[in-house]
Design an enzyme around this catalytic site. Structure first.
Site, PDB file in Angstrom:
ATOM      1  N   LYS A   1       0.838  -1.203   0.000  1.00 30.23           N
ATOM      2  CA  LYS A   1       0.000   0.000   0.000  1.00 30.23           C
ATOM      3  C   LYS A   1       0.870   1.250   0.000  1.00 30.23           C
ATOM      4  O   LYS A   1       1.589   1.523   0.951  1.00 30.23           O
ATOM      5  CB  LYS A   1      -0.906   0.053   1.227  1.00 30.23           C
ATOM      6  CG  LYS A   1      -1.926   1.190   1.116  1.00 30.23           C
ATOM      7  CD  LYS A   1      -2.653   1.468   2.405  1.00 30.23           C
ATOM      8  CE  LYS A   1      -1.956   2.485   3.261  1.00 30.23           C
ATOM      9  NZ  LYS A   1      -1.862   3.838   2.657  1.00 30.23           N
TER      10      LYS A   1
ATOM     11  N   CYS B   1      13.136  10.791   7.012  1.00 30.57           N
ATOM     12  CA  CYS B   1      13.163  10.189   8.344  1.00 30.57           C
ATOM     13  C   CYS B   1      14.528  10.345   9.004  1.00 30.57           C
ATOM     14  O   CYS B   1      14.627  10.508  10.201  1.00 30.57           O
ATOM     15  CB  CYS B   1      12.764   8.730   8.272  1.00 30.57           C
ATOM     16  SG  CYS B   1      13.647   7.838   7.008  1.00 30.57           S
TER      17      CYS B   1
ATOM     18  N   GLU C   1      10.485   0.950  10.124  1.00 31.33           N
ATOM     19  CA  GLU C   1      11.444   2.036   9.909  1.00 31.33           C
ATOM     20  C   GLU C   1      10.671   3.309  10.211  1.00 31.33           C
ATOM     21  O   GLU C   1       9.784   3.697   9.460  1.00 31.33           O
ATOM     22  CB  GLU C   1      11.959   1.970   8.473  1.00 31.33           C
ATOM     23  CG  GLU C   1      13.276   2.692   8.298  1.00 31.33           C
ATOM     24  CD  GLU C   1      13.085   4.105   7.842  1.00 31.33           C
ATOM     25  OE1 GLU C   1      12.992   4.982   8.733  1.00 31.33           O
ATOM     26  OE2 GLU C   1      13.007   4.329   6.630  1.00 31.33           O
TER      27      GLU C   1
ATOM     28  N   GLU D   1      10.051  15.106  16.115  1.00 31.33           N
ATOM     29  CA  GLU D   1      10.280  15.149  14.673  1.00 31.33           C
ATOM     30  C   GLU D   1       9.355  16.206  14.061  1.00 31.33           C
ATOM     31  O   GLU D   1       8.161  16.221  14.331  1.00 31.33           O
ATOM     32  CB  GLU D   1       9.958  13.764  14.098  1.00 31.33           C
ATOM     33  CG  GLU D   1      10.203  13.655  12.620  1.00 31.33           C
ATOM     34  CD  GLU D   1      10.028  12.214  12.112  1.00 31.33           C
ATOM     35  OE1 GLU D   1       9.000  11.599  12.417  1.00 31.33           O
ATOM     36  OE2 GLU D   1      10.928  11.738  11.397  1.00 31.33           O
TER      37      GLU D   1
END
Ligand code: NAI
Ligand code: MG
Length: 798
Positions: free
Chosen positions: A194, A302, A268, A399
């Protein structure tokens, strides 16, 4: 005209240099700008009948309609992948290699179309999709075509997993697809993938490529939709593994959702990676490094170097250079070949960035932005630098996933390391200094899966990528990445019930010709190298398997576990030892166990009523097993990866840290040795919960530990209720990993509770090993689960 030319010279303004989008527009038109699902090699309308829009964030224009897949569609896709599996396995390594090679070739041929489509859909600069994203995609398929070819020779002890569910984010849409699909199909698995809702188009073009090369139907299925579609894949019973890249928040949801199911998992997740600049670094290179670290892909990376840690003596000088560079960066439509920064993926992400920046200002940090204004027709955000940031500020911890750099300064090297590790994440770090000794001193001290020395954001199919701590687990790329799509063949030999032991009718060990061992005192626990009384002051009666009273053990509680974790953390000695020195201690352990061979055998007989010969065999095997790990202690090493860059990339297995080990109930001594010894071989300190019913082999073992120079705190033993203590360990924030050997429900509980701080877990899902069998009870597989790989990129031949 004359004045215009003069003006141009003066301002040095670039004119627009748009990349031609007609081929991409043509591709969308071919599908009437409306895409169905790619299942079993065909385009299938979604059962829901629902579609949503994918937009171009550079202009906010609508590009196409995308299908919203529901559970019924996911079911169809998984069924197709399941059906395709046996044939995909049986066509063999070489045929699969040919398909992967064909995919690589075909993507390469259409690389311009892929680049343009990606830039249109995501807003990332065409310079990046053309020169970075798509070349990496192609490289991934070529590299893994090679691994497909070598599958049966290099990895013959491993087997494919089956149907793999893969869920990817929007920041590197096709690149993430290639990192997921290439290794998975190369190893003989089939896929349901997906893409992210905002960026599905290149995945759908990839589906078309699968058709073009004649990839067998059902090997790759592409399902579009939102989070609920992803959840349907995660929860599908016929999926053997989930590979996920995205937010830590969703990563935790997936960890909990799959707990106890036996689905393999790689995650991840997010990061807040440090970019460390020492005073002797080449500052002009550093500035370009920063551009790549935080303004590449608008900072939506990331592993973005989003925390700038700079040595105080050069901080102001560097900030000045960064401000000047920010002023010169160009922002605009992703298809403009001369822009540096494109658009943010969508309005939600833009809003998040704006809110975080406001928070930074409110918390008292100093905001630096260029003087120019962003274009207004799309979702743009200017390059941003925060100075005067406190390490505990929200913008220094959370983040942001945008072009926002947060700067802090340090004085000493020690402080740099401390600041760098002051985060719950651990994806990457970047270290800048002209002093190689310093760089290689710092790299191992940073808790992160990737360390870039004088470079940043470099990726290659031959090197592993992935995190420590809450950045997730598992690796993508390199040989370490293949392991995520395989399982040891030996796993198929595990049984649903523990192996029955043969017991005899004798009541005491001395009838058996062994010394009789009374236990008149309650055995204590072993914490920080000392015997310790239980906090609660309770003990538990232990009977033999025949119900005869043997003695009592301390009943450990939450406080005892906390003490043990503290003791384990206080022990740096073991971690600092070389493999060779650890081996010497292990040999010494084996030797000291040998001296007490009969005593340990008699304890086993006392608890289990086995025959003397069986008990002696268990002790002898334990000694042999310690030898195996002593042998491996300086031989289980890493790789130097051949990447396509001018680097050597060292893939080093590193210690996980502090581990909880819940021993199997069977084989009281061997079960303890087989789990504890590999864990400490890799340098971990452990908190061990021995067999609840048969704990005395472990408590007798203190004396062996004490006489063998094992540093205090390396092995801590807490006796008591297995599942109660295991759960305290699983919830503990300062425990990095946990191994659990027990029943199914216990396994589920451990995996579920470990999601809080993303502990590495290794559980047996209620399947049993025969610890007496070397193939099942020892080997490198154990060391793999006791370590994690850090990839260190060092300039070489540059
Ligand atoms: P997300 O984690 O929600 O989305 C990633 C993927 O997971 C998408 O395909 C999404 O549809 C899917 N997903 C969402 N909920 C799911 C569920 N319950 N079960 C299964 N799949 C699910 O990330 P999102 O919302 O796009 O971005 C939010 C934040 O996450 C960003 O601001 C950024 O901080 C972080 N992020 C980190 C990424 C990374 O590479 N580490 C990538 C994308 C986002
Ligand atoms: Mg889009």
């Amino acid at each position: 005209m004359k004045t215009r030319i003069k003006e141009i010279y003066k301002t040095m303004e670039y004119g627009p240099a748009p990349e031609d989008a007609s081929e991409a527009i043509q591709f969308l038109k071919k599908y009437n700008n409306k895409f169905n699902l790619f299942i079993n090699g065909k385009w299938v309308t979604p059962s829901s009948g629902e579609y949503y829009d994918s937009i171009n964030p550079s202009t906010k224009e609508k590009l196409a309609q995308i299908s919203e897949a529901n559970e019924a569609d996911v079911d169809k896709a998984v069924a197709a992948a399941k059906k395709a599996l046996p044939k995909w396995v049986s066509i063999g390594a070489h045929q699969r290699a040919r398909y992967l090679y064909a995919l690589a070739r075909q993507i390469q041929k259409h690389s311009r179309l892929f680049s343009v489509l990606e830039s249109l859909d995501n807003g990332k600069p065409i310079r990046e999709t053309r020169d970075i994203d798509i070349p990496i995609v192609v490289r991934h398929f070529y590299h893994h075509a090679g691994w497909a070819q070598l599958r049966d020779t290099e990895l013959k002890d491993y087997k494919e997993l089956g149907v793999i569910g893969q869920i990817i984010p929007w920041n590197f849409p096709l690149m993430m697809l290639s990192w997921k699909i290439a290794p998975a199909i190369a190893m003989g698995n089939t896929i349901v993938l997906k893409p992210a809702e905002a960026t599905s188009l290149t995945a759908l073009l990839f589906a078309e490529i699968c058709q073009q090369i004649g990839l067998p139907n059902g090997v790759v299925n592409i399902i579009t939709g939102h989070g609920s579609t992803g959840a349907a894949i995660v929860n599908h019973k016929d999926v053997s593994k989930i590979a996920f890249t995205g937010s830590t928040e969703v990563g935790k949801i997936i960890r909990r959702a799959t707990a106890g199911t036996g689905k393999k998992l790689s995650l991840e997740l997010g990061g807040k990676s440090p970019f460390i600049v020492f005073e002797d670094a080449d500052l002009d290179s550093v500035v370009e490094g920063i551009v790549d670290a935080i303004w590449f892909n608008q900072g939506q990376v990331c592993c973005a170097g989003s925390r700038l840690l700079v040595q105080e003596s050069i901080a102001e000088k560097l900030y000045k250079k960064i401000r000047a560079r920010m002023e010169n960066l160009r922002i605009g439509n992703a298809l403009d070949k001369s822009i540096d920064i494109g658009a943010i993926v969508d309005d939600t992400q833009l809003k998040t960035i704006k809110e975080m920046v406001q928070l930074g200002v409110d918390e008292g940090s100093t905001l630096n932005q260029p003087s120019w204004a962003c274009p207004t027709e799309g979702y743009y955000y200017p390059p941003t630098l925060f100075t005067d940031v406190s390490p505990s500020a929200t913008i220094a911890q959370e983040e942001i996933f945008g072009p926002v750099l947060v700067a802090m300064s340090f004085r000493t090297h020690k402080e740099a390391v401390k600041l760098a590790n002051n985060t719950r994440y651990g994806l990457a770090c970047s270290i800048w200094t002209e002093n190689i000794n310093l760089a290689l001193d710092i790299a191992p001290q940073i808790k992160a899966g990737v360390a870039w020395i004088n470079c940043t954001n470099v990726f290659d199919a031959a090197a592993g990528f992935g995190g420590y701590r809450e950045s997730g687990f598992g690796r993508e790329g390199g040989k370490e990445g293949l392991m995520e799509y395989l399982k040891p063949r030996i796993n198929n030999e595990f049984t649903d019930e523990p192996l029955p032991i043969s017991i005899n009718n004798l009541d005491t060990p001395n009838e058996n010709g062994l010394p009789s061992l009374g236990i008149d005192r309650t055995t204590k626990m072993y914490i920080g190298g000392k015997q310790a009384r239980p906090d609660g002051g309770y003990s538990t009666v232990i009977n033999s398997v025949k119900g005869v009273y043997i003695g009592e053990v301390s009943k450990g509680n939450r406080k005892d576990i906390r003490n043990a974790v503290e003791a384990a953390h206080a022990n740096n000695k073991w971690l600092d030892m070389t493999g060779h020195s650890r081996a010497q201690v292990l040999y010494y352990l084996a030797e000291n166990l040998m001296i007490r061979r009969e005593e340990f055998a008699s304890r086993i007989v006392q608890m289990t009523n086995q025959n003397k010969s069986d008990a002696l065999q268990e002790v002898d095997l334990s000694i042999e097993r310690i030898y195996t790990y002593a042998a491996l202690a300086d031989k289980y090493d890493g790789h130097v990866h051949h990447t396509i860059h001018r680097n050597v990339t060292l893939a080093m297995p590193e210690t996980l840290g502090v581990m909880g080990i819940i021993c199997p109930d069977e084989s009281p001594l061997l079960g303890f040795i087989s789990t504890v010894i590999p864990a400490i071989t890799m340098g971990n300190s452990v908190i061990v919960i021995p067999s609840e019913k048969l704990p005395f082999s472990a408590t007798d073992f203190y004396q062996v530990l004490e006489t063998s120079d094992v540093p205090a705190g390396t092995v801590n033993i807490v006796t008591g209720g297995k599942d109660e203590l295991a759960q305290v360990l699983a919830k503990h924030d300062n425990v990095d990993a946990i191994w659990y050997f027990g029943n199914k429900e216990g396994c589920r509980e451990i995996e579920f509770l470990s999601a809080d701080n993303m502990k590495r877990t290794w559980v047996n899902y209620g399947k049993y090993r025969n610890w007496l069998d070397k193939a099942q009870g020892e080997g490198q597989e154990f060391l793999k689960h006791a370590s994690q790989i850090k990839n260190i990129w060092i300039p070489y031949g540059a």
